[in-house]
Design a protein around this motif. Structure first.
Motif, short mmCIF file in Angstrom:
data_model
loop_
_atom_site.label_atom_id
_atom_site.label_comp_id
_atom_site.label_asym_id
_atom_site.label_seq_id
_atom_site.Cartn_x
_atom_site.Cartn_y
_atom_site.Cartn_z
N PRO A 34 0.84 -1.21 0.00
CA PRO A 34 0.00 0.00 0.00
C PRO A 34 0.87 1.26 0.00
CG PRO A 34 -0.11 -1.12 2.13
CD PRO A 34 0.68 -2.00 1.23
N VAL A 36 2.46 4.87 1.02
CA VAL A 36 2.81 5.41 2.33
C VAL A 36 1.81 6.53 2.64
CG1 VAL A 36 4.68 6.36 3.72
CG2 VAL A 36 5.20 4.97 1.70
N ASP A 37 1.01 6.34 3.70
CA ASP A 37 -0.02 7.34 4.03
C ASP A 37 0.36 8.15 5.27
OD1 ASP A 37 -0.28 5.31 5.83
OD2 ASP A 37 -2.41 4.94 5.50
N VAL A 38 1.63 8.08 5.62
CA VAL A 38 2.13 8.86 6.77
C VAL A 38 3.36 9.61 6.28
CG1 VAL A 38 1.25 7.23 8.48
CG2 VAL A 38 3.56 6.92 7.57
N PRO A 39 3.87 10.57 7.07
CA PRO A 39 5.04 11.32 6.61
C PRO A 39 6.20 10.40 6.22
CG PRO A 39 4.12 12.32 8.58
CD PRO A 39 3.36 11.06 8.36
N LYS A 41 9.39 9.99 6.37
CA LYS A 41 10.68 10.32 6.97
C LYS A 41 11.73 9.34 6.51
CE LYS A 41 8.96 12.56 11.10
NZ LYS A 41 8.59 12.39 12.50
N LEU A 46 15.09 8.32 11.77
CA LEU A 46 14.41 7.59 12.83
C LEU A 46 15.33 6.61 13.56
CD1 LEU A 46 11.17 6.90 10.76
CD2 LEU A 46 11.42 8.56 12.62
N PRO A 117 -7.22 -10.78 24.11
CA PRO A 117 -7.85 -11.11 25.40
C PRO A 117 -8.56 -12.46 25.38
CG PRO A 117 -8.43 -8.87 24.69
CD PRO A 117 -7.70 -9.49 23.57
N TYR B 68 -10.72 -6.67 13.75
CA TYR B 68 -10.25 -5.69 14.73
C TYR B 68 -9.04 -4.94 14.16
CZ TYR B 68 -13.10 -7.56 18.53
OH TYR B 68 -14.15 -7.92 19.33
N MET B 70 -5.55 -4.24 14.72
CA MET B 70 -4.61 -5.00 15.56
C MET B 70 -3.35 -4.20 15.83
SD MET B 70 -4.14 -7.98 17.07
CE MET B 70 -5.18 -9.26 16.34
N LEU B 357 7.94 0.88 5.58
CA LEU B 357 6.53 1.18 5.83
C LEU B 357 6.18 0.96 7.31
CD1 LEU B 357 4.19 2.15 4.09
CD2 LEU B 357 3.73 -0.21 3.43
N ARG B 360 7.89 3.80 9.34
CA ARG B 360 7.26 5.12 9.21
C ARG B 360 5.89 5.17 9.88
NH1 ARG B 360 9.09 5.88 2.91
NH2 ARG B 360 10.98 7.09 3.33
N LYS B 361 5.12 4.12 9.69
CA LYS B 361 3.80 4.11 10.31
C LYS B 361 3.91 4.09 11.83
CE LYS B 361 1.15 2.01 6.56
NZ LYS B 361 -0.25 2.46 6.46
N ALA B 363 6.41 5.21 13.50
CA ALA B 363 6.93 6.52 13.92
C ALA B 363 5.80 7.54 13.99
CB ALA B 363 8.02 6.99 12.95
N TYR B 364 4.92 7.47 13.01
CA TYR B 364 3.76 8.37 13.01
C TYR B 364 2.89 8.11 14.25
CZ TYR B 364 -0.81 10.25 11.67
OH TYR B 364 -2.00 10.92 11.66
N ASP B 367 4.54 9.36 17.50
CA ASP B 367 4.38 10.81 17.63
C ASP B 367 2.97 11.17 18.07
OD1 ASP B 367 6.84 11.55 16.93
OD2 ASP B 367 6.34 12.34 14.92
N ILE B 408 -7.74 -3.77 19.12
CA ILE B 408 -6.89 -4.50 20.07
C ILE B 408 -5.63 -3.64 20.18
CG2 ILE B 408 -5.59 -6.61 20.50
CD1 ILE B 408 -7.85 -8.13 19.06
N GLU B 430 2.54 -2.65 8.48
CA GLU B 430 2.01 -2.17 7.20
C GLU B 430 0.52 -2.44 7.08
OE1 GLU B 430 3.66 -4.94 7.59
OE2 GLU B 430 2.83 -6.52 6.30
N SER B 433 -3.63 1.15 8.74
CA SER B 433 -3.70 2.36 7.93
C SER B 433 -3.64 3.60 8.83
CB SER B 433 -5.02 2.37 7.14
OG SER B 433 -6.09 2.50 8.06
N ARG B 434 -3.36 4.71 8.20
CA ARG B 434 -3.34 5.97 8.96
C ARG B 434 -4.68 6.25 9.65
NH1 ARG B 434 -0.69 11.55 6.98
NH2 ARG B 434 -1.36 12.88 8.69
N PRO B 435 -5.82 6.07 8.94
CA PRO B 435 -7.09 6.28 9.65
C PRO B 435 -7.23 5.38 10.89
CG PRO B 435 -7.47 6.15 7.27
CD PRO B 435 -6.02 5.84 7.50
#
Lengths: 497, 448
Positions: A34, A36-39, A41, A46, A117, B68, B70, B357, B360-361, B363-364, B367, B408, B430, B433-435
């Protein structure tokens, strides 16, 4: 020399296929990811640069099509149960039902996380709890730990529990009794538990005799490891007396349950005095072997050993199932997470498909099939223990050796006829053994074809022995130089640059 | 029964050929006293459709990563598995052979495992790999036993930041042989305390065992740890529970590791409620003959054609019995080959991209979540796809609240570390998702 007449083994087109490392081209890809949907960097922002790698030189660059072709081509060089008869004594495999594969891949199992859980894992826990009940019932035991990942892992777990039991009574003891016919894993397991192995010779009938055990049994013996039915395909008919002798001096009886497939619903190890037994799900309960695993080796035990089971155990509290980690006398853990869970799903599905009567029927037909082969090949091949057998029969090359034809030649020639060879040169107590185990999932026609091939090979040994010495003729490769492999070990491909 | 071809008539014919009247006679060796005189208390057989329905009902009671969001990792990582992997491992030729004892009719499994061994070497930066172990924890335990055999020493120094279950399994194995343990604390950066390592290492120590990225998600600086171990003649064992990290993180082999073990399940073989998984095990050439497990080697047949065989069997139980390097027999060939298929499919670029991926995810998310009121980062060290949040509210309550939103949220670290009972271990791969990450932040009170 390769003609084998009207038999199932024949030649066919297989394709050559080099190592994957010799294929592909720079920039070719087989994946999609998919966006990259985040910054975006940079990695070195990092992670400090000194902790980063430059690349992975040597990794192949191939397309999805290349991957499919590569593995499909090489897969066709394998013999397997799906193709035909695989009478690999003691290891053998029955048919691997496909519904089991579908069940193991249900998202509720395949995409469940071991640390999610408990209230969201009740289905997995219930499956494990029920499977424990079924396995305990088949083995005639009180509890079962489902954790061990294979038969040998089960042996290790079982022996660790025995050691913990003795330790709790003041002395771990120092020795384990092992018959000469045992699987090699038994002595290796004993050594891993710090025990010295004391061999026990079988009697002339091919079984462990109570009197031989009595002679070596003392207060330093932690356990006897007995395989019943044993590797000669014989039921250890003195096991009850043996158990009494061992118990009288405080020892434990460990049964290698590799051959449990021949006594389901007929006789239970637990009723014979056995304290601990591992159950090879990849044999008795239809888990596919995958060319060397995954298997699973749950360990069934009597209740005096329950405090020492590895954590966690599955417990039922009212309607709720829970993983119990608070077991102060436990040997600890033998693997991460709860078990080779996917394997348990397959065996659970198998047991529910077979049912009580079906399991017994499987054992009966397995034993019938083995005796049928034995009766038909007796006389053509030397049968060192001439009595009815259980799951497997053991012949030797004694009648062929006079033509300078040996077990290995017979085994390799079987390949040309379209069969996987039996287990050879094992058990060690039989000189040049051919150990044949058919299972219940083979039809009489298949057995007849196999018997005919074996008879024809015996004839070839007399009339045309050279064809056997050069066998196999039909596969992609002939006999491999194993000495060279061991003397000049080459265990990997290396980049040339 | 559809799995048992022989009919009553077939059975009758066979009984006649054997010369007995009934199957009962074949069981005559079993003493009457130990015959089971009743049916097994196992439910009666179900048809294929009934069994499917019942098993599916059990599966449906479980949460899963499709239903879920995850954020739980902790040694079992939710990665994407390309479709072809499943199709290839379902080929009967891979699924249904036994261990390749007859190389002439097992070249497919053997070549695949030879390639697997190579791929593990390339990924870890080591010289030789075996053909697989059961899973990461027992592979690490076997590494400690191997170090004991090589050095003849009986003390293991293990980082507390190693996966708690890997530590537990290593203890279980090693304690049978009287090997003793000492644990090294982690620092405020979340890495193994090198000062303490140096103090604990001595000429009695067989190996130092660390994990990277460690259980707290932090990447260890392995080079000084290797130097410290080697200075006293001990080996460095590095466990890698998250192999996807090796797409960008420097491999242990380039940092002085002597044995690299780990869990290969992250390489596309799935969560599977923890198993089957696959342990990998790689080492230096000079220790090759001390390795546990099966090894596949290249050789040639009688006509000089290249082929592969199981080799160096004189280390193994079926030859050496009580003197074997391990009791391992059946391991995880199919899962090992599945992980090889993953590595081959991804290639060098895909392995790097998927690692990036994850990095970065995560790391996001790191933050984003650290800015939520009541949450802060517990450690300062560099992380890959997992990190530790300190929480004001009890982690257990937070996680329970998230479940209502189909999330979760991670692991309550108090389960394994009393000193971290106010901490959550959060994993982002990966697959998140960002949402989803934003939804997690929002659910924790982070607005937006």
């Amino acid at each position: 020399m390769s003609g084998t007449g009207n038999t199932i083994g024949t030649r066919g087109l297989v394709l050559n296929e080099p190592l994957i490392f010799e294929q592909g081209s720079p920039g070719r890809v087989g994946y999609s990811l998919p966006p990259v949907d985040v910054p975006e960097k940079k990695a070195e922002v990092l992670i400090p640069k000194r902790l980063l790698r430059d690349g992975i030189p040597g990794m192949p660059e191939v397309s999805e099509v290349d991957v499919i072709r590569h593995y499909t081509r090489i897969s066709q060089w394998n013999y397997c149960v799906d193709l035909g008869f695989f009478p690999l004594g003691s290891c053998t495999m029955k048919y691997n039902p496909r519904i089991n594969e579908d069940m193991a891949r249900l998202p509720g199992f395949a995409k469940a996380h071991p640390y999610q859980p408990e209230e969201l894992s009740q289905g997995a826990l219930q499956l494990m709890w029920e499977l424990e009940q079924y396995l305990a019932e088949v083995a005639g035991m009180d509890r079962v730990t489902l954790q061990p990942s294979a038969g040998a892992h089960g042996e290790l777990t079982g022996l660790m529990m025995i050691r913990a039991y003795h330790t709790s009574r003041g002395n771990p003891r120092s020795k384990v009794l092992i018959p000469d016919s045992a699987h090699g894993t038994n002595p290796a397991t004993s050594a891993l538990c710090g025990y010295r192995v004391v061999p026990v010779k079988e009697g002339p009938r091919g079984i462990v005799e109570a009197k031989a055990v009595a002679e070596v049994m003392d207060n330093e013996v932690a356990a006897i490891m007995v395989t019943s039915p044993n590797t000669l395909g014989l039921f250890e008919d003195q096991i009850v007396e043996v158990s009494k002798i061992v118990h009288a001096k405080g020892g434990q009886v460990y049964c290698d349950g590799a051959n449990l497939n021949s006594v389901m619903g007929i006789s239970r190890p637990g009723d014979c005095g056995v304290d601990v037994i591992q159950i090879n799900l990849h044999k008795t309960f239809s888990q596919p072997h995958g060319g060397g695993g995954p298997g699973a080796g749950p360990v069934a035990l009597k209740k005096h050993l329950a405090p020492f089971m590895p954590v966690p155990t599955v417990e039922k509290k009212g309607n709720r199932l829970t993983l119990d980690f608070k077991r102060p006398k436990s040997i600890g853990k033998v693997r991460a997470f709860a078990a080779s869970f996917g394997v348990l799903v397959r065996s659970y599905t198998y047991i529910r498909s077979m049912g009580s009567a079906g399991l017994r029927r499987a054992s009966e037909v397995a034993v019938l099939n083995a005796n049928y082969i034995q009766s038909q090949l007796k006389g053509t091949y030397h049968l060192p223990y001439d009595r009815h057998c259980m799951h497997e029969c053991v012949f030797t090359d004694a009648l062929q050796a006079r033509h300078d034809i040996h077990t290995v030649d017979i085994a390799k020639r079987l390949i040309d006829y379209g069969f996987h060879p039996p287990t050879i040169y094992f058990p060690l107590i039989v000189k040049a053994a051919l150990m044949i185990e058919p299972t219940e999932t083979e039809s009489k026609e298949t057995l007849d074809q196999f018997i005919a091939a074996m008879k024809r090979i015996a004839q070839e040994a007399e009339e045309n022995p050279e064809v056997l010495r050069q066998a196999p003729h039909n596969p992609k490769v002939t006999r491999m130089n194993e000495t060279k492999a061991a003397r000049e070990p080459k265990l990997r491909w290396r980049p040339t640059s | 029964m559809r799995y048992i071809p022989n009919t009553d008539a077939d059975c009758k014919a066979m009984l006649q050929a054997i010369g007995v009247r009934s199957v009962e006679e074949l069981f005559a060796d079993i003493p009457a006293a130990v015959r089971l005189k009743r049916p097994l208390k196992v439910p009666p057989a179900l048809s294929e459709s009934e069994v499917a329905r019942q098993v599916r009902a059990l599966a449906d009671k479980n949460a899963n990563a499709d239903r879920y969001s995850m954020f739980l990792g902790a040694g079992c990582y939710n990665h994407f598995s390309p479709s072809i992997l499943n199709h290839l491992v379902l080929r009967g030729e891979f699924l249904t052979p036994y261990t390749p004892y007859q190389p002439e009719v097992a070249q497919g499994t053997l070549q695949a495992l030879y390639e697997y061994q190579t791929l593990i070497c390339l990924l870890t930066g080591m010289d030789v790999s075996n053909a697989s172990m059961y899973e990461g924890a027992s592979a690490t335990a076997e590494a400690a036993l191997m170090a004991h055999r090589i050095t003849g020493r009986s003390e293991v120094v293990m980082a507390r930041a190693v996966h708690p279950e890997y530590r537990a399994v290593t203890r279980t194995y090693a304690s049978q042989l009287g090997i003793s343990f000492r644990e090294v604390a982690f620092t405020e950066a979340g890495v193994t305390d090198i000062g303490q390592v140096r103090k604990m290492l001595s000429e009695r120590v067989s190996c130092l065992v660390v994990q990277s990225p460690n259980f707290l998600g932090v990447i260890e600086d392995l080079t000084p740890l290797a130097e410290a171990a080697h200075a006293v003649g001990a080996l460095l064992v590095v466990a890698v529970a998250e192999p996807v990290s090796l797409g960008i993180v420097k491999p242990p082999g380039e940092c002085g590791a002597d044995i690299v073990t780990g869990e290969g399940a992250g390489l596309g073989t799935g969560l599977n409620y923890g198993g089957p998984a696959v342990g990998f095990f790689a080492t230096r050439e000079k220790f090759m003959r001390h390795m546990p497990g099966r090894l596949v080697g290249e050789t040639e047949d009688r006509e000089g054609r290249t082929g592969y065989v199981l080799t160096l069997a004189t280390r193994e139980q079926h030859i050496r019995r009580e003197k074997a390097t391990s009791n391992i027999c059946t391991s995880e060939s199919l899962i090992a080959n599945m992980s090889a298929m993953y590595m081959v499919t991804m290639g060098p670029q895909g392995l790097r991209d998927v690692a990036l991926l994850n990095l970065r995810k995560a790391a996001y998310a790191k933050d984003r979540l650290a800015k939520v009121r009541g949450f802060s980062l517990r450690f300062t060290g560099p992380t890959f796809n997992e990190f530790v949040l300190r929480t004001k509210k009890k982690p257990g309550e937070i996680l329970k609240g998230l479940l209502k939103r189909q999330i979760i949220g991670g692991l309550d670290l108090g389960r394994f570390y009393p000193e971290l009972k106010d901490c959550l271990l959060v994993c982002v791969t990966e697959q998140n998702s960002r949402p989803e990450i934003d939804a997690l932040a929002k659910a924790l009170g982070g607005g937006r």
